[in-house]
Design a protein around this motif. Structure first.
Motif, PDB file in Angstrom:
ATOM      1  N   GLY A   1     -18.922 -46.074  -1.489  1.00  0.00           N
ATOM      2  CA  GLY A   1     -19.752 -45.478  -0.441  1.00  0.00           C
ATOM      3  C   GLY A   1     -19.523 -46.133   0.911  1.00  0.00           C
ATOM      4  O   GLY A   1     -19.459 -45.460   1.943  1.00  0.00           O
ATOM      5  N   PHE A   2     -19.404 -47.462   0.909  1.00  0.00           N
ATOM      6  CA  PHE A   2     -19.160 -48.178   2.160  1.00  0.00           C
ATOM      7  C   PHE A   2     -17.789 -47.831   2.723  1.00  0.00           C
ATOM      8  O   PHE A   2     -17.636 -47.619   3.927  1.00  0.00           O
ATOM      9  N   LYS A   3     -16.779 -47.768   1.855  1.00  0.00           N
ATOM     10  CA  LYS A   3     -15.437 -47.392   2.296  1.00  0.00           C
ATOM     11  C   LYS A   3     -15.424 -45.984   2.885  1.00  0.00           C
ATOM     12  O   LYS A   3     -14.799 -45.738   3.920  1.00  0.00           O
ATOM     13  N   ALA A   4     -16.124 -45.067   2.236  1.00  0.00           N
ATOM     14  CA  ALA A   4     -16.171 -43.685   2.727  1.00  0.00           C
ATOM     15  C   ALA A   4     -16.834 -43.618   4.099  1.00  0.00           C
ATOM     16  O   ALA A   4     -16.366 -42.893   4.990  1.00  0.00           O
ATOM     17  N   GLY A   5     -17.900 -44.371   4.272  1.00  0.00           N
ATOM     18  CA  GLY A   5     -18.568 -44.400   5.573  1.00  0.00           C
ATOM     19  C   GLY A   5     -17.682 -44.987   6.658  1.00  0.00           C
ATOM     20  O   GLY A   5     -17.626 -44.479   7.786  1.00  0.00           O
ATOM     21  N   LEU A   6     -16.982 -46.063   6.326  1.00  0.00           N
ATOM     22  CA  LEU A   6     -16.092 -46.687   7.298  1.00  0.00           C
ATOM     23  C   LEU A   6     -14.914 -45.779   7.638  1.00  0.00           C
ATOM     24  O   LEU A   6     -14.516 -45.661   8.803  1.00  0.00           O
ATOM     25  N   TRP A   7     -14.362 -45.114   6.634  1.00  0.00           N
ATOM     26  CA  TRP A   7     -13.276 -44.165   6.900  1.00  0.00           C
ATOM     27  C   TRP A   7     -13.754 -42.995   7.754  1.00  0.00           C
ATOM     28  O   TRP A   7     -13.008 -42.479   8.574  1.00  0.00           O
ATOM     29  N   SER A   8     -14.985 -42.578   7.568  1.00  0.00           N
ATOM     30  CA  SER A   8     -15.535 -41.498   8.385  1.00  0.00           C
ATOM     31  C   SER A   8     -15.603 -41.903   9.851  1.00  0.00           C
ATOM     32  O   SER A   8     -15.302 -41.107  10.741  1.00  0.00           O
ATOM     33  N   VAL A   9     -15.991 -43.133  10.098  1.00  0.00           N
ATOM     34  CA  VAL A   9     -16.047 -43.629  11.475  1.00  0.00           C
ATOM     35  C   VAL A   9     -14.633 -43.758  12.041  1.00  0.00           C
ATOM     36  O   VAL A   9     -14.369 -43.364  13.177  1.00  0.00           O
ATOM     37  N   LEU A  10     -13.710 -44.308  11.257  1.00  0.00           N
ATOM     38  CA  LEU A  10     -12.347 -44.514  11.737  1.00  0.00           C
ATOM     39  C   LEU A  10     -11.583 -43.213  11.942  1.00  0.00           C
ATOM     40  O   LEU A  10     -10.620 -43.169  12.708  1.00  0.00           O
ATOM     41  N   PHE A  11     -12.013 -42.158  11.279  1.00  0.00           N
ATOM     42  CA  PHE A  11     -11.370 -40.863  11.460  1.00  0.00           C
ATOM     43  C   PHE A  11     -11.502 -40.383  12.904  1.00  0.00           C
ATOM     44  O   PHE A  11     -10.600 -39.742  13.449  1.00  0.00           O
ATOM     45  N   PHE A  12     -12.634 -40.711  13.536  1.00  0.00           N
ATOM     46  CA  PHE A  12     -12.882 -40.275  14.914  1.00  0.00           C
ATOM     47  C   PHE A  12     -12.531 -41.343  15.953  1.00  0.00           C
ATOM     48  O   PHE A  12     -12.727 -41.136  17.146  1.00  0.00           O
ATOM     49  N   ALA A  13     -12.027 -42.498  15.519  1.00  0.00           N
ATOM     50  CA  ALA A  13     -11.706 -43.589  16.446  1.00  0.00           C
ATOM     51  C   ALA A  13     -10.660 -43.195  17.496  1.00  0.00           C
ATOM     52  O   ALA A  13     -10.833 -43.532  18.670  1.00  0.00           O
ATOM     53  N   PRO A  14      -9.568 -42.505  17.137  1.00  0.00           N
ATOM     54  CA  PRO A  14      -8.596 -42.139  18.181  1.00  0.00           C
ATOM     55  C   PRO A  14      -9.194 -41.227  19.255  1.00  0.00           C
ATOM     56  O   PRO A  14      -8.950 -41.424  20.446  1.00  0.00           O
TER      57      PRO A  14
ATOM     58  N   LEU B   1      -6.639 -48.494  15.739  1.00  0.00           N
ATOM     59  CA  LEU B   1      -7.751 -48.724  14.817  1.00  0.00           C
ATOM     60  C   LEU B   1      -7.703 -47.770  13.629  1.00  0.00           C
ATOM     61  O   LEU B   1      -8.091 -48.117  12.519  1.00  0.00           O
ATOM     62  N   PHE B   2      -7.177 -46.583  13.859  1.00  0.00           N
ATOM     63  CA  PHE B   2      -7.053 -45.592  12.797  1.00  0.00           C
ATOM     64  C   PHE B   2      -6.168 -46.091  11.657  1.00  0.00           C
ATOM     65  O   PHE B   2      -6.380 -45.760  10.499  1.00  0.00           O
ATOM     66  N   PHE B   3      -5.177 -46.917  11.975  1.00  0.00           N
ATOM     67  CA  PHE B   3      -4.227 -47.384  10.963  1.00  0.00           C
ATOM     68  C   PHE B   3      -4.779 -48.491  10.075  1.00  0.00           C
ATOM     69  O   PHE B   3      -4.092 -48.941   9.162  1.00  0.00           O
ATOM     70  N   THR B   4      -6.002 -48.928  10.321  1.00  0.00           N
ATOM     71  CA  THR B   4      -6.616 -49.918   9.433  1.00  0.00           C
ATOM     72  C   THR B   4      -7.125 -49.265   8.156  1.00  0.00           C
ATOM     73  O   THR B   4      -7.596 -49.959   7.259  1.00  0.00           O
ATOM     74  N   SER B   5      -7.013 -47.965   8.060  1.00  0.00           N
ATOM     75  CA  SER B   5      -7.482 -47.249   6.869  1.00  0.00           C
ATOM     76  C   SER B   5      -6.786 -47.723   5.599  1.00  0.00           C
ATOM     77  O   SER B   5      -7.414 -47.838   4.549  1.00  0.00           O
ATOM     78  N   ALA B   6      -5.513 -48.006   5.671  1.00  0.00           N
ATOM     79  CA  ALA B   6      -4.785 -48.476   4.493  1.00  0.00           C
ATOM     80  C   ALA B   6      -5.296 -49.846   4.053  1.00  0.00           C
ATOM     81  O   ALA B   6      -5.400 -50.124   2.855  1.00  0.00           O
ATOM     82  N   TRP B   7      -5.647 -50.681   4.996  1.00  0.00           N
ATOM     83  CA  TRP B   7      -6.170 -52.001   4.685  1.00  0.00           C
ATOM     84  C   TRP B   7      -7.532 -51.890   4.003  1.00  0.00           C
ATOM     85  O   TRP B   7      -7.830 -52.641   3.084  1.00  0.00           O
ATOM     86  N   ILE B   8      -8.336 -50.945   4.426  1.00  0.00           N
ATOM     87  CA  ILE B   8      -9.672 -50.770   3.855  1.00  0.00           C
ATOM     88  C   ILE B   8      -9.583 -50.363   2.385  1.00  0.00           C
ATOM     89  O   ILE B   8     -10.417 -50.745   1.572  1.00  0.00           O
ATOM     90  N   ALA B   9      -8.563 -49.617   2.026  1.00  0.00           N
ATOM     91  CA  ALA B   9      -8.415 -49.169   0.636  1.00  0.00           C
ATOM     92  C   ALA B   9      -8.294 -50.346  -0.326  1.00  0.00           C
ATOM     93  O   ALA B   9      -8.721 -50.247  -1.482  1.00  0.00           O
ATOM     94  N   TRP B  10      -7.729 -51.452   0.109  1.00  0.00           N
ATOM     95  CA  TRP B  10      -7.517 -52.611  -0.768  1.00  0.00           C
ATOM     96  C   TRP B  10      -8.698 -53.572  -0.791  1.00  0.00           C
ATOM     97  O   TRP B  10      -8.698 -54.516  -1.579  1.00  0.00           O
ATOM     98  N   MET B  11      -9.692 -53.338   0.046  1.00  0.00           N
ATOM     99  CA  MET B  11     -10.841 -54.249   0.090  1.00  0.00           C
ATOM    100  C   MET B  11     -11.763 -54.009  -1.115  1.00  0.00           C
ATOM    101  O   MET B  11     -11.893 -52.885  -1.590  1.00  0.00           O
ATOM    102  N   PRO B  12     -12.431 -55.051  -1.598  1.00  0.00           N
ATOM    103  CA  PRO B  12     -13.297 -54.908  -2.778  1.00  0.00           C
ATOM    104  C   PRO B  12     -14.711 -54.431  -2.435  1.00  0.00           C
ATOM    105  O   PRO B  12     -15.692 -54.936  -2.957  1.00  0.00           O
ATOM    106  N   TRP B  13     -14.812 -53.454  -1.562  1.00  0.00           N
ATOM    107  CA  TRP B  13     -16.104 -52.925  -1.153  1.00  0.00           C
ATOM    108  C   TRP B  13     -16.459 -51.716  -2.014  1.00  0.00           C
ATOM    109  O   TRP B  13     -15.621 -51.127  -2.683  1.00  0.00           O
ATOM    110  N   SER B  14     -17.703 -51.324  -1.954  1.00  0.00           N
ATOM    111  CA  SER B  14     -18.139 -50.156  -2.723  1.00  0.00           C
ATOM    112  C   SER B  14     -17.512 -48.880  -2.148  1.00  0.00           C
ATOM    113  O   SER B  14     -17.138 -48.822  -0.976  1.00  0.00           O
TER     114      SER B  14
END
Length: 89
Positions: A35-48, A20-33
């Motif tokens: 703030g939303f990307k930062a929040g999602l990356w914060s959650v994914l940082f602790f996923a492993p 799940l941590f490796f989805t971070s690269a995919w999130i970078a290309w999404m057209p989201w705000s």
């Protein structure tokens, strides 16, 4: 639930959390705000970490020790080749 089922679910949680941590690269290309990307990356940082802890909790102590011994044996076989005169450890 049998011990083998708990072992398989625990391994799936641990591996899934790490993947799940490796989805971070995919999130970078999404057209989201941003703030939303930062929040999602914060959650994914602790996923492993969370996946591994949840997997160990589901496995239980006996299955965790069995899994750990299997992985350690696998890496021990990869580690070095026996030379003449070596004893089994």
């Amino acid at each position: 639930m049998t011990a083998n089922t708990r072992l398989k679910i625990g391994i799936a949680l641990a591996v899934g959390g790490n993947l799940l941590f490796f989805t971070s690269a995919w999130i970078a290309w999404m057209p989201w705000s941003a703030g939303f990307k930062a929040g999602l990356w914060s959650v994914l940082f602790f996923a492993p970490e969370a996946g591994t802890l949840a997997g160990a909790a589901v496995m239980g102590k006996e299955n965790f020790l069995r899994f750990k011994a299997t992985v350690a044996g696998f890496f021990k076989r990869l580690g070095r080749k026996k030379k003449d005169g070596d004893t089994e450890e």
